[in-house]
Motif scaffolding. Structure first.
Motif, PDB file in Angstrom:
ATOM      1  N   ILE A 212       4.199   5.714   5.557  1.00 21.40           N
ATOM      2  CA  ILE A 212       5.512   5.360   4.621  1.00 21.40           C
ATOM      3  C   ILE A 212       4.995   5.934   3.164  1.00 21.40           C
ATOM      4  O   ILE A 212       4.158   5.402   2.504  1.00 21.40           O
ATOM      5  CB  ILE A 212       5.980   3.988   4.443  1.00 21.40           C
ATOM      6  CG1 ILE A 212       6.055   3.511   5.861  1.00 21.40           C
ATOM      7  CG2 ILE A 212       6.976   3.757   3.643  1.00 21.40           C
ATOM      8  CD1 ILE A 212       7.138   4.181   6.712  1.00 21.40           C
ATOM      9  N   ILE A 226      12.202  -2.104   5.607  1.00 21.99           N
ATOM     10  CA  ILE A 226      10.846  -1.849   6.014  1.00 21.99           C
ATOM     11  C   ILE A 226      10.147  -3.129   6.299  1.00 21.99           C
ATOM     12  O   ILE A 226      10.133  -4.117   5.413  1.00 21.99           O
ATOM     13  CB  ILE A 226      10.064  -1.038   5.103  1.00 21.99           C
ATOM     14  CG1 ILE A 226      10.686   0.323   4.601  1.00 21.99           C
ATOM     15  CG2 ILE A 226       8.626  -0.782   5.470  1.00 21.99           C
ATOM     16  CD1 ILE A 226      10.921   1.307   5.718  1.00 21.99           C
ATOM     17  N   ASN A 228       6.496  -4.626   7.416  1.00 21.18           N
ATOM     18  CA  ASN A 228       5.102  -4.490   7.616  1.00 21.18           C
ATOM     19  C   ASN A 228       4.178  -5.725   7.745  1.00 21.18           C
ATOM     20  O   ASN A 228       3.937  -6.570   7.156  1.00 21.18           O
ATOM     21  CB  ASN A 228       4.155  -3.590   6.594  1.00 21.18           C
ATOM     22  CG  ASN A 228       2.851  -3.070   6.873  1.00 21.18           C
ATOM     23  OD1 ASN A 228       2.518  -3.139   8.035  1.00 21.18           O
ATOM     24  ND2 ASN A 228       2.293  -2.484   6.045  1.00 21.18           N
ATOM     25  N   ILE A 235       1.498   1.887   4.007  1.00 20.89           N
ATOM     26  CA  ILE A 235       2.507   2.216   3.008  1.00 20.89           C
ATOM     27  C   ILE A 235       1.846   2.820   1.877  1.00 20.89           C
ATOM     28  O   ILE A 235       0.943   2.006   1.168  1.00 20.89           O
ATOM     29  CB  ILE A 235       3.619   1.086   3.019  1.00 20.89           C
ATOM     30  CG1 ILE A 235       4.017   0.675   4.161  1.00 20.89           C
ATOM     31  CG2 ILE A 235       4.385   1.228   1.687  1.00 20.89           C
ATOM     32  CD1 ILE A 235       4.904  -0.749   3.990  1.00 20.89           C
ATOM     33  N   PHE A 240       6.740   3.353  -2.387  1.00 19.75           N
ATOM     34  CA  PHE A 240       7.602   2.092  -1.765  1.00 19.75           C
ATOM     35  C   PHE A 240       8.104   1.529  -3.062  1.00 19.75           C
ATOM     36  O   PHE A 240       9.459   1.374  -2.955  1.00 19.75           O
ATOM     37  CB  PHE A 240       6.472   1.320  -1.062  1.00 19.75           C
ATOM     38  CG  PHE A 240       7.329  -0.065  -0.532  1.00 19.75           C
ATOM     39  CD1 PHE A 240       8.085   0.300   0.815  1.00 19.75           C
ATOM     40  CD2 PHE A 240       7.161  -1.126  -1.177  1.00 19.75           C
ATOM     41  CE1 PHE A 240       8.657  -0.774   1.283  1.00 19.75           C
ATOM     42  CE2 PHE A 240       8.058  -2.066  -0.760  1.00 19.75           C
ATOM     43  CZ  PHE A 240       8.590  -2.072   0.518  1.00 19.75           C
ATOM     44  N   ILE A 249      15.332   2.170  -0.414  1.00 22.00           N
ATOM     45  CA  ILE A 249      15.052   1.087   0.556  1.00 22.00           C
ATOM     46  C   ILE A 249      15.831  -0.303   0.254  1.00 22.00           C
ATOM     47  O   ILE A 249      16.067  -0.438  -0.957  1.00 22.00           O
ATOM     48  CB  ILE A 249      13.417   0.746   0.484  1.00 22.00           C
ATOM     49  CG1 ILE A 249      12.713   2.112   0.989  1.00 22.00           C
ATOM     50  CG2 ILE A 249      13.423  -0.634   1.438  1.00 22.00           C
ATOM     51  CD1 ILE A 249      11.159   1.701   0.957  1.00 22.00           C
ATOM     52  N   ALA A 252      12.877  -5.394   2.235  1.00 25.04           N
ATOM     53  CA  ALA A 252      11.439  -5.265   2.862  1.00 25.04           C
ATOM     54  C   ALA A 252      11.014  -6.639   3.043  1.00 25.04           C
ATOM     55  O   ALA A 252      11.182  -7.607   2.316  1.00 25.04           O
ATOM     56  CB  ALA A 252      10.706  -4.525   2.298  1.00 25.04           C
TER      57      ALA A 252
END
Length: 328
Positions: A212, A226, A228, A235, A240, A249, A252
């Motif tokens: 990413i 997102i 993780n 990432i 990010f 985004i 997350a």
């Protein structure tokens, strides 16, 4: 067999006791993490067990000189170990496996928390703000989830998600035939372009470093989520953060971040974090941060201890060891 376990935690106590007796192991426990100062505790001991603390080239050489032949990490990932130095010295390295349900269940929880904006809802509730403004969530059956990595954990995530009736895309170098009843395997680029939610279940390898990044984020859907629960190095944190701030985004949930070593698993109340990215990410209302705890269940801890002990036994007996890392 004589074995030394570093970074021994109270939650591991009953399992070390249980399995050292079951497998008749002469086990020494050390609460401290391995350092150059305490490496001599392993003198004339063939196998040591560690967790996530770094094993540098210098520390590896110290263990090798003390007679250690095998290092077992009580984790799936082993990016905290200098594999190149191990290969150079002829040091053997092993990891463990544990119940995939621990991380898989946690992943689905994180997906639901992110898409239903639970962080904002809970923080508002603390100050008795029970308004609906800004907390409207999304339903999974309307979304496409992209699963990167379909190993044991990725497969379990997929099975869990299938009950939500969402469309599931998957990417892996090695496609799993059983999973094709639940997912459509696609290229990584197609997954990134077409997923409303991207969840990461890939190992920390050179090829997977910063999967990413600015380039991949640019082709994602606007407002993508997102997740993780794998490894922070998947990432690019700088890219990010920029994408969060630019609203590319939408939300997350991260159980892992880059450079988390020496931060997670420590009580740092009243201290300034030496990881600025973590401090920034914690401030965002649409980013959920947890301290690498997705694995942390009673079953997983039991598996980690047992498999580490078994791995050392198999190595010493010269038998096939499913947990020994093949070093190319």
């Amino acid at each position: 067999m004589k074995m030394l376990a570093y970074s021994y935690r109270k939650d591991e106590a009953e399992y070390f006791e249980k399995f050292k007796n079951k497998y008749n192991v002469d086990l020494i426990l050390c609460k401290e993490h391995p350092t150059l100062e305490n490496a001599n505790l392993a003198k004339d001991i063939d196998c040591i067990s560690i967790i996530t603390t770094p094993i540098t080239a210098e520390l590896m050489k110290k263990f090798y000189d003390n007679g250690v032949k095998f290092i077992s990490t009580r984790t799936i990932g082993y990016d905290h170990i200098d594999i190149e130095k191990a290969k150079e010295l002829g040091m053997h390295i092993g990891n463990v496996t544990y119940s995939p349900r621990s991380v898989a269940d946690y992943t689905v929880m994180m997906i639901l928390m992110a898409t239903r904006k639970i962080k904002v809802i809970m923080e508002r509730s603390k100050v008795q703000d029970f308004s609906l403004r800004g907390v409207q969530g999304k339903e999974l059956h309307n979304l496409t989830v992209g699963v990167i990595g379909t190993g044991r954990i990725g497969q379990t995530v997929i099975k869990n998600l299938s009950g939500f009736e969402c469309k599931i895309l998957a990417y892996d170098l090695y496609e799993n035939e059983e999973m094709k009843q639940y997912v459509s395997y696609v290229s990584l680029e197609e997954l990134i372009k077409n997923s409303d939610i991207i969840t990461m279940h890939a190992p920390a390898t050179k090829d997977n470093y910063h999967l990413i990044n600015k380039k991949s984020i640019e082709i994602m859907k606007d407002g993508v989520f997102i997740i993780n629960t794998a490894r922070g190095s998947l990432i690019n944190t700088e890219d990010f953060i920029r994408a969060i701030e630019e609203k590319k985004i939408g939300g997350a949930a991260l159980d892992v971040i880059e450079h988390e070593a020496n931060i997670y698993y420590n009580d740092l109340k009243s201290k300034v974090l030496n990881n600025r990215d973590l401090a920034i990410l914690k401030s965002y209302p649409n980013v959920i941060i947890t301290p690498h705890t997705a694995f942390y269940t009673d079953q997983a801890v039991s598996d980690m201890v047992e498999h580490s002990i078994l791995s050392c036994i198999l190595f010493m007996e010269g038998k096939e060891n499913p947990w020994e890392i093949t070093m190319k």
